[in-house]
Structure formats: structure tokens, C-alpha cells
Scaffold this motif. Structure first.
Motif, PDB file in Angstrom:
ATOM      1  N   THR B   2       0.893  -1.195   0.040  1.00  0.00           N
ATOM      2  CA  THR B   2       0.150   0.051   0.185  1.00  0.00           C
ATOM      3  C   THR B   2       0.839   1.086  -0.026  1.00  0.00           C
ATOM      4  O   THR B   2       1.857   1.403   0.823  1.00  0.00           O
ATOM      5  CB  THR B   2      -0.781   0.104   1.286  1.00  0.00           C
ATOM      6  N   THR B   7      -0.052   6.788   3.853  1.00  0.00           N
ATOM      7  CA  THR B   7       1.270   6.224   4.419  1.00  0.00           C
ATOM      8  C   THR B   7       2.387   7.065   3.748  1.00  0.00           C
ATOM      9  O   THR B   7       3.365   6.980   4.461  1.00  0.00           O
ATOM     10  CB  THR B   7       1.560   4.620   3.997  1.00  0.00           C
ATOM     11  N   ARG B  10       4.537   9.071   5.998  1.00  0.00           N
ATOM     12  CA  ARG B  10       5.387   8.346   6.874  1.00  0.00           C
ATOM     13  C   ARG B  10       6.411   7.403   6.512  1.00  0.00           C
ATOM     14  O   ARG B  10       6.795   6.673   7.144  1.00  0.00           O
ATOM     15  CB  ARG B  10       4.158   7.645   7.832  1.00  0.00           C
ATOM     16  N   THR B  89       9.442  -5.750  11.057  1.00  0.00           N
ATOM     17  CA  THR B  89       9.084  -4.539  11.861  1.00  0.00           C
ATOM     18  C   THR B  89       9.917  -4.565  13.069  1.00  0.00           C
ATOM     19  O   THR B  89      10.167  -5.672  13.706  1.00  0.00           O
ATOM     20  CB  THR B  89       7.529  -4.412  12.242  1.00  0.00           C
ATOM     21  N   THR B 105       8.345  -0.152   9.894  1.00  0.00           N
ATOM     22  CA  THR B 105       8.091  -1.539   9.283  1.00  0.00           C
ATOM     23  C   THR B 105       8.920  -1.204   8.097  1.00  0.00           C
ATOM     24  O   THR B 105       8.885  -0.171   7.287  1.00  0.00           O
ATOM     25  CB  THR B 105       6.466  -1.638   8.887  1.00  0.00           C
ATOM     26  N   ARG B 124       8.521   2.468   6.631  1.00  0.00           N
ATOM     27  CA  ARG B 124       7.352   3.120   6.800  1.00  0.00           C
ATOM     28  C   ARG B 124       7.339   3.162   8.392  1.00  0.00           C
ATOM     29  O   ARG B 124       7.228   2.231   9.115  1.00  0.00           O
ATOM     30  CB  ARG B 124       6.319   2.093   6.251  1.00  0.00           C
ATOM     31  N   HIS B 125       6.786   4.463   8.799  1.00  0.00           N
ATOM     32  CA  HIS B 125       6.913   4.980  10.345  1.00  0.00           C
ATOM     33  C   HIS B 125       5.325   4.819  10.744  1.00  0.00           C
ATOM     34  O   HIS B 125       4.671   5.267   9.971  1.00  0.00           O
ATOM     35  CB  HIS B 125       7.722   6.240  10.381  1.00  0.00           C
ATOM     36  N   TRP B 126       5.379   4.766  12.228  1.00  0.00           N
ATOM     37  CA  TRP B 126       4.184   4.894  12.723  1.00  0.00           C
ATOM     38  C   TRP B 126       3.529   6.376  12.562  1.00  0.00           C
ATOM     39  O   TRP B 126       2.487   6.585  12.571  1.00  0.00           O
ATOM     40  CB  TRP B 126       4.043   4.407  14.044  1.00  0.00           C
TER      41      TRP B 126
END
Lengths: 157, 157
Positions: B2, B7, B10, B89, B105, B124-126
Motif C-alpha cells: 500500500t 502512508t 510516513r 518490523t 516497518t 514506513r513509520h508509525w
């Protein structure tokens, strides 16, 4: 399942011996039409459920409160052992889109015991603070009532 | 994978065409003895690596800085497609023990292109704040140098 001192203070656990098979309980946790029948303690209802039951699959459960407010809950399955074990988390809303707030990982086990099933639901939080908040929100009463409904439904399958 | 507006803000992304096969790059990312040769931009070194490459398997990479300080990095694999895709992750240190801080992740893809491999590493960060912090810590330079080392090693396999 890890349950060391590192995680114990972050866990909330419900365990119960239920007079139904592991397979019946697993069905109740994975089939949307069954989930809608037991998942939310009355007077709350579950009005919608989607379950893509595989590692990386997404779940969506929409609960409705007594005043009509709807609460969508999204998550992703991390581990799937049919009729035995199911792990999912709200840290993702799909594979692998992070959620706004990683709150907990739920580890469910369904173990044969005394002709029924030892059902254990472990809610493992990222922080002890979140565990306390969850407990304060009524984890034990809420998950307990839901487990009553789960047991009643599973017994009919 | 995705990559929506949700996202994109991030994510940090490195992508590069590398003159090696997807299988060679995948080996470099999954075999400890290879990982130790390329993973950290000099003068940093990787002194230890463990990779249990399966969904739910744990990884441990210990990096050592120029002053001798050691930095252990733990994570869990979420998705494994040999020679094609690897997702892990730091939100967990093992299956399923939450880490102190879910930070990112990593989604790696290895796609055949022009006789080599289109290598893409997506962190990919929170939160967007964590993405910015990671960028400020030198993501592009660090991961870029590591990718140089990765490409050089993979070309010899």
C-alpha cells in the motif's frame, strides 16, 4: 507464546473452560456471521465484520453503542493456526499500513481440555499504561460478558 | 504494498537498479554471514546477525559504532516471499512481545529489471514525526551507503 516478566505487566488475560470444541470456538472468532452474534456485550452490537484470516490479512469489526454511535475496529492477523491459535494486532489497519496508535496484540488459544476447550484470550499492550487504561475501560467485565455469549453460541454449533 | 496518501508522509524510500539477481540480494538480506559484510556503512560494523526468516521469526542485528558502542536491533519478520519480498518490523522483539517503541516497518522488494534487480527499501513509520526524525538521523546517506555495499557484495555472488 512468550509470557515473561517483560510482558506480564503489559498483559490482560481472560481464561475459561468452555463446553464446546476448539473448532467451534475458532469458527466463532473467524466467521463474520457468527462473530456478529457474540462479539459485543449487550446492549452493544456488532453490525459488521470482515475477516481475512491469514497472516497479513485484515479484519474489520464495527461495533455500535446503545446511542447508535459506531466504532470501527481494524486490525491485521499475524499468526493463524486453524482451531488452535489466532494472533492479531491493531498496530496495522492493513498489511502493512501502520495504525494511528499501536495499542495491543491479541493472542487467542483454543486448547482441548476435559472434553471441552481451554479458551485463553491475552491482550498484550505496548505499554503498562495502555494495559491499565484498558483495564479501566472495563476489560474484565466486557471480555467476560463476551465470553459468556461466545460459550453460548459455540455450544450450539 | 500500500502506498496511499495515508502512508506516503510516513515513508522513507530508497530505490535503485542493481546489477545482481533478486536471489543474490535476497541472500544478502537473509544470511547472517553476508549481512555482516554490507549492512552498516563504514566505519560502523555489524558484529552479529541472527535471522529466523519466516513470518513471526525474530531477527537480531548488532551494530558497533566507531567508538565501540554496540547497538542491538531486534525485529520480527511479518511477510516472507523468497527472492522477491521481505517485510519486518521493530514493533516486536519476538513473536509476539511488543518492543518498547514501535518505530517502523521495513518493506523490501526485489524485482527483476533490465537484467538486474530493482531494489526498493521502504521504511514506513508509525508517525510523520518519526519519519522526520529518521530522515534527520541520516536515512538517505546511511541507507544509500549500505546499498552501495549491498550492490558490491551481491555482484560477487
Amino acid at each position: 507464546m512468550t509470557d515473561t516478566a517483560d510482558t506480564a505487566e503489559r498483559d490482560l488475560v481472560l481464561t475459561r473452560l468452555i463446553a464446546a470444541s476448539p473448532a467451534a470456538l475458532y469458527r466463532c472468532w473467524t466467521e463474520p456471521e457468527l462473530m456478529k452474534q457474540w462479539f459485543t456485550p449487550a446492549p452493544w452490537t456488532t453490525i459488521h465484520a470482515e475477516t481475512d484470516v491469514r497472516p497479513g490479512g485484515a479484519s474489520l469489526v464495527v461495533m455500535r453503542g446503545p446511542d447508535g454511535t459506531e466504532f470501527p475496529n481494524r486490525g491485521v492477523y499475524l499468526e493463524v493456526v486453524p482451531n488452535a491459535r489466532l494472533v492479531f494486532t491493531d498496530a496495522y489497519v492493513s498489511a502493512w499500513e501502520p495504525s494511528q496508535k499501536p495499542f495491543m496484540t491479541v493472542i487467542l488459544t483454543f486448547e482441548p481440555e476435559d472434553g471441552g476447550t481451554r479458551y485463553t484470550a491475552r491482550a498484550r499492550h505496548w505499554t503498562a499504561t495502555d494495559r491499565e487504561a484498558h483495564e479501566g475501560m472495563g476489560f474484565h467485565e466486557g471480555w467476560g460478558k463476551a465470553a459468556d455469549q461466545l460459550a453460548a453460541l459455540a455450544a450450539t454449533l
